[in-house]
Design an enzyme around this catalytic site. Structure first.
Site, PDB file in Angstrom:
ATOM      1  N   HIS A 114      46.161  38.573  42.421  1.00 52.58           N
ATOM      2  CA  HIS A 114      45.595  39.174  43.627  1.00 52.58           C
ATOM      3  C   HIS A 114      44.452  40.141  43.260  1.00 52.58           C
ATOM      4  CE1 HIS A 114      46.810  39.224  48.002  1.00 52.58           C
ATOM      5  NE2 HIS A 114      45.862  40.136  48.010  1.00 52.58           N
ATOM      6  N   THR A 163      49.763  32.637  50.504  1.00 50.32           N
ATOM      7  CA  THR A 163      49.777  33.757  49.554  1.00 50.32           C
ATOM      8  C   THR A 163      51.193  34.282  49.434  1.00 50.32           C
ATOM      9  OG1 THR A 163      47.500  34.270  50.078  1.00 50.32           O
ATOM     10  CG2 THR A 163      48.812  36.050  49.092  1.00 50.32           C
ATOM     11  N   ARG A 202      47.850  51.070  46.687  1.00 51.93           N
ATOM     12  CA  ARG A 202      46.471  51.155  46.196  1.00 51.93           C
ATOM     13  C   ARG A 202      46.031  52.595  46.405  1.00 51.93           C
ATOM     14  NH1 ARG A 202      45.165  45.594  49.243  1.00 51.93           N
ATOM     15  NH2 ARG A 202      46.564  44.324  47.985  1.00 51.93           N
TER      16      ARG A 202
HETATM   17  C1  FMN Z   1      39.006  43.333  49.677  1.00 54.01           C
HETATM   18  C2  FMN Z   1      39.941  42.226  49.298  1.00 54.01           C
HETATM   19  C3  FMN Z   1      40.714  41.634  50.274  1.00 54.01           C
HETATM   20  C4  FMN Z   1      41.555  40.582  49.945  1.00 54.01           C
HETATM   21  N1  FMN Z   1      42.264  39.972  50.950  1.00 54.01           N
HETATM   22  C5  FMN Z   1      43.060  38.927  50.642  1.00 54.01           C
HETATM   23  C6  FMN Z   1      43.760  38.236  51.663  1.00 54.01           C
HETATM   24  O1  FMN Z   1      43.637  38.542  52.844  1.00 54.01           O
HETATM   25  N2  FMN Z   1      44.561  37.225  51.292  1.00 54.01           N
HETATM   26  C7  FMN Z   1      44.715  36.834  49.983  1.00 54.01           C
HETATM   27  O2  FMN Z   1      45.469  35.902  49.686  1.00 54.01           O
HETATM   28  N3  FMN Z   1      44.045  37.469  48.996  1.00 54.01           N
HETATM   29  C8  FMN Z   1      43.227  38.494  49.301  1.00 54.01           C
HETATM   30  N4  FMN Z   1      42.530  39.103  48.298  1.00 54.01           N
HETATM   31  C9  FMN Z   1      42.652  38.610  46.910  1.00 54.01           C
HETATM   32  C10 FMN Z   1      41.613  37.505  46.624  1.00 54.01           C
HETATM   33  O3  FMN Z   1      41.913  36.334  47.327  1.00 54.01           O
HETATM   34  C11 FMN Z   1      41.575  37.144  45.132  1.00 54.01           C
HETATM   35  O4  FMN Z   1      42.883  36.815  44.698  1.00 54.01           O
HETATM   36  C12 FMN Z   1      41.005  38.233  44.236  1.00 54.01           C
HETATM   37  O5  FMN Z   1      40.011  38.980  44.904  1.00 54.01           O
HETATM   38  C13 FMN Z   1      40.414  37.593  42.977  1.00 54.01           C
HETATM   39  O6  FMN Z   1      39.942  38.534  42.101  1.00 54.01           O
HETATM   40  P1  FMN Z   1      38.381  38.935  41.959  1.00 54.01           P
HETATM   41  O7  FMN Z   1      38.064  39.791  43.129  1.00 54.01           O
HETATM   42  O8  FMN Z   1      38.354  39.671  40.661  1.00 54.01           O
HETATM   43  O9  FMN Z   1      37.559  37.654  41.930  1.00 54.01           O
HETATM   44  C14 FMN Z   1      41.659  40.134  48.611  1.00 54.01           C
HETATM   45  C15 FMN Z   1      40.873  40.732  47.628  1.00 54.01           C
HETATM   46  C16 FMN Z   1      40.012  41.752  47.955  1.00 54.01           C
HETATM   47  C17 FMN Z   1      39.151  42.345  46.877  1.00 54.01           C
HETATM   48  C1  7N5 Z   2      46.745  43.697  55.081  1.00 53.65           C
HETATM   49  C2  7N5 Z   2      45.497  43.389  54.265  1.00 53.65           C
HETATM   50  C3  7N5 Z   2      45.800  42.445  53.142  1.00 53.65           C
HETATM   51  C4  7N5 Z   2      44.564  42.011  52.463  1.00 53.65           C
HETATM   52  C5  7N5 Z   2      44.772  41.750  51.026  1.00 53.65           C
HETATM   53  O1  7N5 Z   2      45.378  40.793  50.626  1.00 53.65           O
HETATM   54  C6  7N5 Z   2      44.258  42.687  50.077  1.00 53.65           C
HETATM   55  O2  7N5 Z   2      43.698  43.697  50.506  1.00 53.65           O
HETATM   56  O3  7N5 Z   2      44.394  42.441  48.881  1.00 53.65           O
END
Ligand code: FMN
Ligand code: 7N5
Length: 369
Positions: free
Chosen positions: A264, A165, A174
Site C-alpha cells: 500500500h 484491496t 499515518r
Molecule cells: C494518496 C494515496 C491514496 C491511495 N488510495 C488508495 C485507495 O483508495 N485504494 C487502494 O487500494 N490503494 C490506495 N493507495 C495505494 C496505491 O494504490 C498504491 O498501492 C501505492 O501508492 C503504490 O506505491 P507508490 O505510491 O510508491 O507507487 C493510495 C496511495 C496514495 C499515495
Molecule cells: C479512506 C481513504 C483510503 C485511501 C487509501 O487507501 C490510502 O490513503 O492509502
C-alpha cells in the site's frame, strides 16, 4: 526545445521527482502530506525505494535491439505499456478535474487506470473520459450491498476487472494525517458511495479519513468473502495487498485471477517488507498461474524493468503519476507516464532486451554494487 508541465521554461522535467516539486508547491501542505506520507515511522515507505536503489543490472550486449517492444499480454488484451495507474482515492484533492484528468492522461499512452472505490468523480463520467481500459478497485465494506451495487455499475459501464484491496482491515496510523487532523472535504470526497460517502470529522488526535475507514471498512473479511465476490461478477477479480508466498497461494486457491504485490505504498503495516522483496517470493510461489502485478516505490523506467525482470507481469504506479496530476492535470499525468516509458525503452535497449519477455531474473544482481 520542448515546454512541459513545469511551465513555459524549457523542459526541466528529467525525472519524475521533478513533478513532485511542482506538486508540492501547488498543494495545501496537509494534502501534500496525505499524498506523500506513509504510516508509522515510514520505514516501509523508505524501504520500497531502497529496494529498487539496491538492485543492479547484468545487461547483455550486441543483441541488435533497436526498437524494444514494451507491450505485455494480460487477460487476453495487449497492453502497449507494462504499467497501469494504481488506485489513489479522491483525485480531486490533487486537481479540480480529478479522475477524469487522470484517465485522459493515462489513455494517451494506452495505460489502464484502476479507478478507486473512493473516486471523486462518478464511475460513468470517468468511463466517458477514458481512452484506455479501466478497472475498478474496491475495499471490503461492511455494507455488502454497496459492493455489489458498485460491481454492477462497473460492469454496465464497461470496466474490465475488479481489484479488491485486502490490506486495510483498519487504516494504519499515518502520523502526518493525525497531526494535521486531515479531513477530505465533501467537494473533493468520494461520490460513488451514496449515503456511505458522508463525511466523518476527525476528533482530537484523529484524522477524518481514518475515522471514515473505521466506520465503513470491514475488518472481518476472509478468503470466503473473496469467493463470494467472485460469485457476484463475470469480471476477473484481482487481490491487492499480497506480501507473502503463502497468501499468494491462498488467493489463487480461493479464486483470485491475479494478485497485486503491495504494501500500500508504505501506508499500512509499517515494517512490512518492501514490494520488490515480496515480489520475488510471490512470483516463485505462483509460477505464472495468474498475472502478478506489483506496486510501491516505482519512480522510473528502470524500476519498471527490474520489476518485470523479477517476475511481475505489469507494474502499478501510485504517487508518480499523481505528482503529474497535481502539477498539471491530464497533461502532467501524460508527461510522467511518457517519461517513465522513455526511461524504460532506454533501459531495455541498454540491457539488450527486445521484448518484455526477454526480461528475466538473469538480468538482476542482488549483491553489492
Ligand atoms: C494518496 C494515496 C491514496 C491511495 N488510495 C488508495 C485507495 O483508495 N485504494 C487502494 O487500494 N490503494 C490506495 N493507495 C495505494 C496505491 O494504490 C498504491 O498501492 C501505492 O501508492 C503504490 O506505491 P507508490 O505510491 O510508491 O507507487 C493510495 C496511495 C496514495 C499515495
Ligand atoms: C479512506 C481513504 C483510503 C485511501 C487509501 O487507501 C490510502 O490513503 O492509502
Amino acid at each position: 526545445m520542448t515546454t512541459s508541465a513545469l511551465g513555459q521554461e524549457p523542459s526541466v522535467a528529467l525525472r519524475t521527482e521533478d513533478f513532485a516539486v511542482l506538486a508540492q508547491a501547488r498543494l495545501e501542505p496537509a494534502v501534500w502530506d496525505f499524498l506523500s506520507g506513509g504510516s508509522g515511522a515510514e520505514r516501509t515507505l523508505a524501504g520500497n525505494l531502497r529496494a529498487f536503489d539496491a538492485v543492479r543490472l547484468r545487461p547483455r550486449i550486441l543483441t541488435g535491439t533497436a526498437e524494444p517492444d514494451t507491450g505485455v499480454e494480460l487477460f487476453a488484451h495487449r497492453w502497449p505499456v507494462p504499467f497501469a495507474i494504481a488506485p489513489v482515492a479522491c483525485n480531486r484533492l490533487l486537481h479540480p478535474e480529478g479522475e477524469v484528468a487522470t484517465v485522459r492522461g493515462a489513455g494517451a499512452l494506452g495505460a489502464v487506470t484502476i479507478v478507486p472505490m473512493l473516486a471523486s468523480r462518478t464511475l460513468e463520467d470517468i468511463r466517458a473520459a477514458a481512452g484506455a481500459p479501466l478497472w475498478l478497485q474496491l475495499f471490503w465494506t461492511r455494507d455488502r450491498a454497496l459492493m455489489t451495487e458498485l460491481v454492477e455499475r462497473a460492469e454496465s459501464a464497461g470496466y474490465g476487472a475488479l481489484v479488491i484491496t485486502s490490506d486495510m482491515p483498519v487504516m494504519a496510523r499515518r502520523l502526518r494525517d493525525l497531526r494535521n487532523r486531515f479531513v477530505i472535504e465533501p467537494e473533493f470526497g468520494p461520490v460513488n458511495l451514496g449515503s456511505a460517502g458522508v463525511q466523518v470529522r476527525g476528533g482530537e488526535g484523529e484524522s477524518g479519513v481514518r475515522a471514515h475507514a473505521a466506520k465503513t471498512f470491514d475488518p472481518t473479511a476472509t478468503w470466503r468473502d473473496l469467493e463470494w465476490l467472485r460469485s457476484t461478477t463475470r469480471l476477473p477479480v484481482i487481490v491487492k495487498g499480497v506480501l507473502t508466498d503463502r497468501d499468494a497461494e491462498l488467493a489463487v486457491r480461493h479464486g483470485a485471477q491475479g494478485v497485486v504485490v503491495s504494501n500500500h505504498g508504505g501506508r499500512q503495516l509499517d515494517g512490512a517488507q518492501s514490494s520488490l522483496t515480496a515480489l520475488r517470493e510471490v512470483t516463485r510461489a505462483l509460477g505464472g498461474r495468474v498475472p502478478v502485478f506489483v506496486d510501491g516505490g516505482v519512480r522510473r523506467g528502470v524500476d519498471v524493468l527490474v520489476a518485470l525482470a523479477a517476475g511481475a507481469d505489469a507494474v502499478l504506479l501510485g504517487r508518480a503519476p499523481m505528482w503529474g496530476l497535481a502539477a498539471a492535470g491530464e497533461r502532467g499525468v501524460r508527461e510522467v507516464l511518457a517519461l517513465i516509458l522513455e526511461e524504460l525503452r532506454e533501459a531495455m535497449r541498454l540491457c539488450g532486451a527486445a521484448t518484455t519477455a526477454d526480461l528475466g531474473p538473469d538480468l538482476l544482481s542482488w549483491s553489492a554494487p
